[in-house]
Design a protein around this motif. Sequence first.
Motif, PDB file in Angstrom:
ATOM      1  N   GLY A   1       0.817  -1.213   0.000  1.00 19.96           N
ATOM      2  CA  GLY A   1       0.000   0.000   0.000  1.00 19.96           C
ATOM      3  C   GLY A   1       0.848   1.258   0.000  1.00 19.96           C
TER       4      GLY A   1
ATOM      5  N   GLU B   1      -8.120  -6.668  -3.148  1.00 15.04           N
ATOM      6  CA  GLU B   1      -8.780  -6.027  -2.012  1.00 15.04           C
ATOM      7  C   GLU B   1      -7.843  -5.041  -1.329  1.00 15.04           C
ATOM      8  OE1 GLU B   1     -10.984  -7.599   1.960  1.00 15.04           O
ATOM      9  OE2 GLU B   1     -11.469  -8.642   0.086  1.00 15.04           O
ATOM     10  N   ALA B   2      -6.572  -5.425  -1.199  1.00 17.85           N
ATOM     11  CA  ALA B   2      -5.575  -4.509  -0.626  1.00 17.85           C
ATOM     12  C   ALA B   2      -5.415  -3.281  -1.527  1.00 17.85           C
ATOM     13  CB  ALA B   2      -4.245  -5.222  -0.451  1.00 17.85           C
TER      14      ALA B   2
ATOM     15  N   ALA C   1      -7.686  -1.997  -3.418  1.00 17.54           N
ATOM     16  CA  ALA C   1      -8.881  -1.160  -3.253  1.00 17.54           C
ATOM     17  C   ALA C   1      -8.714  -0.227  -2.055  1.00 17.54           C
ATOM     18  CB  ALA C   1     -10.122  -2.036  -3.090  1.00 17.54           C
ATOM     19  N   MET C   2      -8.203  -0.753  -0.957  1.00 19.46           N
ATOM     20  CA  MET C   2      -7.977   0.074   0.227  1.00 19.46           C
ATOM     21  C   MET C   2      -6.895   1.115  -0.041  1.00 19.46           C
ATOM     22  SD  MET C   2      -9.181   0.544   3.135  1.00 19.46           S
ATOM     23  CE  MET C   2      -8.822   1.427   4.621  1.00 19.46           C
ATOM     24  N   THR C   3      -5.848   0.692  -0.739  1.00 14.90           N
ATOM     25  CA  THR C   3      -4.771   1.607  -1.094  1.00 14.90           C
ATOM     26  C   THR C   3      -5.302   2.753  -1.953  1.00 14.90           C
ATOM     27  OG1 THR C   3      -3.159  -0.180  -0.996  1.00 14.90           O
ATOM     28  CG2 THR C   3      -2.552   1.756  -2.288  1.00 14.90           C
TER      29      THR C   3
ATOM     30  N   TYR D   1      -8.345   3.880  -2.032  1.00 14.23           N
ATOM     31  CA  TYR D   1      -9.182   4.716  -1.167  1.00 14.23           C
ATOM     32  C   TYR D   1      -8.335   5.714  -0.373  1.00 14.23           C
ATOM     33  CZ  TYR D   1     -11.781   5.885   3.074  1.00 14.23           C
ATOM     34  OH  TYR D   1     -12.339   6.546   4.134  1.00 14.23           O
ATOM     35  N   MET D   2      -7.265   5.254   0.192  1.00 17.64           N
ATOM     36  CA  MET D   2      -6.452   6.108   1.057  1.00 17.64           C
ATOM     37  C   MET D   2      -5.651   7.142   0.272  1.00 17.64           C
ATOM     38  SD  MET D   2      -7.329   5.429   4.049  1.00 17.64           S
ATOM     39  CE  MET D   2      -6.142   6.496   4.849  1.00 17.64           C
TER      40      MET D   2
END
Length: 114
Positions: free
Chosen positions: A52, A82-83, A85-87, A89-90
Amino acid sequence: MDWHQFMDDAEKEIGTLGREIPDTAKGYGLMGKAAKTDGALDEKTKEFIALGISVTTRCLSCIGFHTRSLVRLGATREEFCEALAMTTYMGAGPSYTYSAKALSAFDAFSDSPK
């Protein structure tokens, strides 16, 4: 992009620099080994964190190194996406100084010993 060739070149360049600054290279290697050691978080989780940060700081060689580690550790494509996607987002990663601030806040809120 040929990731295999890119990583071969990156490893050569890093090796050349490491020979010029051996103490720094050795210290960085020791820090990496310590950071990846299983503890409260396993190595795979830590590599997802590193991925990330690699993406948000736009470090292609870092992306390569951590992606290879995740493949070696058995990460699935679903986990990887999925990781990411979070990356996405942030949009950014923590810096060293903000990590220190977060630890200070954790200690304050949890009454952990200093």
